[in-house]
Enzyme design. Structure first.
Site, PDB file in Angstrom:
ATOM      1  N   GLY A  46       0.821  -1.213   0.000  1.00 52.39           N
ATOM      2  CA  GLY A  46       0.000   0.000   0.000  1.00 52.39           C
ATOM      3  C   GLY A  46       0.847   1.251   0.000  1.00 52.39           C
ATOM      4  O   GLY A  46       1.988   1.253   0.458  1.00 52.39           O
ATOM      5  N   ASP A  50       0.331   3.373   7.693  1.00 52.29           N
ATOM      6  CA  ASP A  50      -0.557   3.219   8.849  1.00 52.29           C
ATOM      7  C   ASP A  50       0.146   3.768  10.081  1.00 52.29           C
ATOM      8  O   ASP A  50       0.729   3.033  10.859  1.00 52.29           O
ATOM      9  CB  ASP A  50      -0.885   1.747   9.088  1.00 52.29           C
ATOM     10  CG  ASP A  50      -1.856   1.206   8.084  1.00 52.29           C
ATOM     11  OD1 ASP A  50      -2.456   2.013   7.358  1.00 52.29           O
ATOM     12  OD2 ASP A  50      -2.020  -0.012   8.029  1.00 52.29           O
ATOM     13  N   ARG A  53      -2.663   9.168  12.823  1.00 47.50           N
ATOM     14  CA  ARG A  53      -4.107   9.255  12.605  1.00 47.50           C
ATOM     15  C   ARG A  53      -4.618   8.300  11.534  1.00 47.50           C
ATOM     16  O   ARG A  53      -5.805   8.109  11.382  1.00 47.50           O
ATOM     17  CB  ARG A  53      -4.518  10.687  12.276  1.00 47.50           C
ATOM     18  CG  ARG A  53      -4.006  11.206  10.962  1.00 47.50           C
ATOM     19  CD  ARG A  53      -4.364  12.684  10.813  1.00 47.50           C
ATOM     20  NE  ARG A  53      -3.900  13.190   9.558  1.00 47.50           N
ATOM     21  CZ  ARG A  53      -4.666  13.349   8.495  1.00 47.50           C
ATOM     22  NH1 ARG A  53      -5.937  13.046   8.539  1.00 47.50           N
ATOM     23  NH2 ARG A  53      -4.159  13.819   7.374  1.00 47.50           N
ATOM     24  N   HIS A  54      -3.715   7.670  10.782  1.00 49.25           N
ATOM     25  CA  HIS A  54      -4.120   6.722   9.746  1.00 49.25           C
ATOM     26  C   HIS A  54      -3.996   5.268  10.214  1.00 49.25           C
ATOM     27  O   HIS A  54      -4.071   4.353   9.409  1.00 49.25           O
ATOM     28  CB  HIS A  54      -3.277   6.907   8.476  1.00 49.25           C
ATOM     29  CG  HIS A  54      -3.436   8.245   7.850  1.00 49.25           C
ATOM     30  ND1 HIS A  54      -4.616   8.685   7.330  1.00 49.25           N
ATOM     31  CD2 HIS A  54      -2.548   9.244   7.682  1.00 49.25           C
ATOM     32  CE1 HIS A  54      -4.458   9.907   6.854  1.00 49.25           C
ATOM     33  NE2 HIS A  54      -3.219  10.267   7.054  1.00 49.25           N
ATOM     34  N   LEU A  89       8.345   2.028   7.026  1.00 42.85           N
ATOM     35  CA  LEU A  89       9.175   1.767   5.858  1.00 42.85           C
ATOM     36  C   LEU A  89       8.538   2.362   4.611  1.00 42.85           C
ATOM     37  O   LEU A  89       7.308   2.393   4.485  1.00 42.85           O
ATOM     38  CB  LEU A  89       9.362   0.264   5.665  1.00 42.85           C
ATOM     39  CG  LEU A  89       9.977  -0.494   6.836  1.00 42.85           C
ATOM     40  CD1 LEU A  89      10.010  -1.987   6.523  1.00 42.85           C
ATOM     41  CD2 LEU A  89      11.368   0.014   7.154  1.00 42.85           C
TER      42      LEU A  89
END
Length: 148
Positions: A46, A50, A53-54, A89
């Protein structure tokens, strides 16, 4: 095993049942740790991190789309130990790591592509492994004595 990078929109992946059934969305929030690469699988990296806030966004997206998920074996007591303050990463690093694992079959060799500032080495990596080993031993002891 031949390496193949295929860039396509996620929408195109989920529309094709033959591709969707082989897809594994890589997310740090997965309960499944990726132990080895399966040449029959398609690994999705993706573009959204993450973090903060994500948190959990990619795992939720994968669940909503009906895709399997997995996380890289990174962390304390794992083949790849990174500094806790810099565990995020880039997409490039993840792609490079997957190619290295596909080539060598070893996760430890995959860390070679990471910048030194990210990789925990020497005493720090040993300390992380020691903390994890103590945690596992304590958990195992509680489990054997009936405490959980």
């Amino acid at each position: 095993l031949g390496a193949c990078l295929d860039f396509r929109l996620l929408d195109d992946v989920v529309r094709d049942p033959g591709v969707k059934s082989r897809a594994v969305y890589l997310t740090a929030d997965s309960d499944v740790e990726l132990a080895e690469l399966d040449s029959a699988k398609i690994y999705i990296i993706g573009g959204l991190v993450d973090r903060n806030r994500h948190k959990g966004v990619t795992a939720k997206k994968a669940a909503r789309l009906g895709l399997a998920t997995a996380r890289l074996p990174i962390g304390r007591g794992k083949p790849i130990t990174v500094h806790s303050s810099s565990s995020v990463l880039t997409v490039n690093h993840v792609a490079d790591m997957l190619l290295r694992v596909q080539s060598t079959g070893e996760w430890t060799s995959a860390a070679a592509c990471l910048p030194d500032r990210k990789v925990a080495k020497g005493a720090e990596a040993d300390a992380s492994s020691a903390v994890d080993s103590k945690s596992n031993a304590a958990r195992e002891s509680r489990s054997m004595s009936g405490e959980v």
